[in-house]
Design a protein around this motif. Structure first.
Motif, PDB file in Angstrom:
ATOM      1  N   UNK A  76      68.601  28.859  67.144  1.00 18.13           N
ATOM      2  CA  UNK A  76      68.218  29.466  65.859  1.00 18.13           C
ATOM      3  C   UNK A  76      66.970  30.323  66.048  1.00 18.13           C
ATOM      4  N   UNK A  77      66.883  31.368  65.247  1.00 19.33           N
ATOM      5  CA  UNK A  77      65.762  32.296  65.334  1.00 19.33           C
ATOM      6  C   UNK A  77      65.021  32.291  63.997  1.00 19.33           C
ATOM      7  N   UNK A  78      63.706  32.127  64.047  1.00 18.59           N
ATOM      8  CA  UNK A  78      62.889  32.142  62.832  1.00 18.59           C
ATOM      9  C   UNK A  78      62.704  33.587  62.386  1.00 18.59           C
ATOM     10  N   UNK A  79      62.961  33.862  61.103  1.00 20.21           N
ATOM     11  CA  UNK A  79      62.830  35.218  60.564  1.00 20.21           C
ATOM     12  C   UNK A  79      62.242  35.151  59.160  1.00 20.21           C
ATOM     13  N   UNK A  80      61.754  36.276  58.671  1.00 19.52           N
ATOM     14  CA  UNK A  80      61.184  36.351  57.328  1.00 19.52           C
ATOM     15  C   UNK A  80      61.888  37.452  56.546  1.00 19.52           C
ATOM     16  N   UNK A  81      62.373  37.111  55.363  1.00 21.15           N
ATOM     17  CA  UNK A  81      63.010  38.091  54.474  1.00 21.15           C
ATOM     18  C   UNK A  81      62.330  37.987  53.120  1.00 21.15           C
ATOM     19  N   UNK A  82      61.774  39.104  52.650  1.00 21.90           N
ATOM     20  CA  UNK A  82      61.049  39.158  51.371  1.00 21.90           C
ATOM     21  C   UNK A  82      59.948  38.104  51.292  1.00 21.90           C
ATOM     22  N   UNK A  83      59.290  37.803  52.397  1.00 25.11           N
ATOM     23  CA  UNK A  83      58.210  36.850  52.423  1.00 25.11           C
ATOM     24  C   UNK A  83      58.656  35.392  52.502  1.00 25.11           C
ATOM     25  N   UNK A  84      59.963  35.150  52.594  1.00 24.11           N
ATOM     26  CA  UNK A  84      60.495  33.794  52.690  1.00 24.11           C
ATOM     27  C   UNK A  84      60.875  33.511  54.136  1.00 24.11           C
ATOM     28  N   UNK A  85      60.392  32.383  54.675  1.00 29.58           N
ATOM     29  CA  UNK A  85      60.709  32.004  56.054  1.00 29.58           C
ATOM     30  C   UNK A  85      62.102  31.395  56.076  1.00 29.58           C
ATOM     31  N   UNK A  86      62.956  31.941  56.943  1.00 27.92           N
ATOM     32  CA  UNK A  86      64.323  31.455  57.105  1.00 27.92           C
ATOM     33  C   UNK A  86      64.616  31.264  58.578  1.00 27.92           C
ATOM     34  N   UNK A  87      65.610  30.443  58.863  1.00 33.14           N
ATOM     35  CA  UNK A  87      66.112  30.270  60.221  1.00 33.14           C
ATOM     36  C   UNK A  87      67.508  30.883  60.277  1.00 33.14           C
ATOM     37  N   UNK A  88      67.708  31.784  61.226  1.00 37.50           N
ATOM     38  CA  UNK A  88      68.983  32.481  61.385  1.00 37.50           C
ATOM     39  C   UNK A  88      69.724  31.856  62.566  1.00 37.50           C
ATOM     40  N   UNK A  89      70.834  31.198  62.276  1.00 41.86           N
ATOM     41  CA  UNK A  89      71.623  30.516  63.306  1.00 41.86           C
ATOM     42  C   UNK A  89      73.038  31.081  63.270  1.00 41.86           C
TER      43      UNK A  89
END
Length: 107
Positions: A76-89
């Motif tokens: 999984x890769x940690x990413x930020x969208x619109x200031x929200x931290x998400x994990x992209x798997x």
């Protein structure tokens, strides 16, 4: 200045008038008016470019589902969208929520 019945209008008439008046010796077709390029790089001509405004104001919407997991899948890769931290798997996004992760849909 011209023969009867022959009328020159527009730019052609002006050029002929200048030649006959002795102000211009001849005309070079397609002569450059400016020797250097007169362009500015970086800004569009119109200050409120529609395409630019659309790109800057388009926001992604993050919607939580009712699916929760306790651990994330591998790679999984940690990413930020619109200031929200998400994990992209893979093709799924997860958001940390109360010690677990909730599956989110991005629109």
């Amino acid at each position: 200045m011209t023969r009867p019945g022959l009328r020159l209008t527009g730019a052609a008439g002006i050029v002929v008038a200048l030649i006959f008046a002795g102000l211009v010796d001849g005309v070079v077709p397609f002569a450059p008016f400016v020797s250097d390029a007169q362009a500015k790089v970086g800004r569009p001509l119109t200050p409120g470019s529609v395409a630019g405004v659309t790109r800057r104001t388009t926001r992604r919407v993050i919607r939580r589902s009712t699916i929760y997991v306790t651990r994330l899948p591998a790679a999984c890769v940690k990413t930020t969208i619109n200031g929200t931290v998400l994990w992209h798997c893979g093709s799924t996004y997860y958001q940390p929520y109360g010690g677990r992760y909730v599956v989110v849909h991005i629109q």
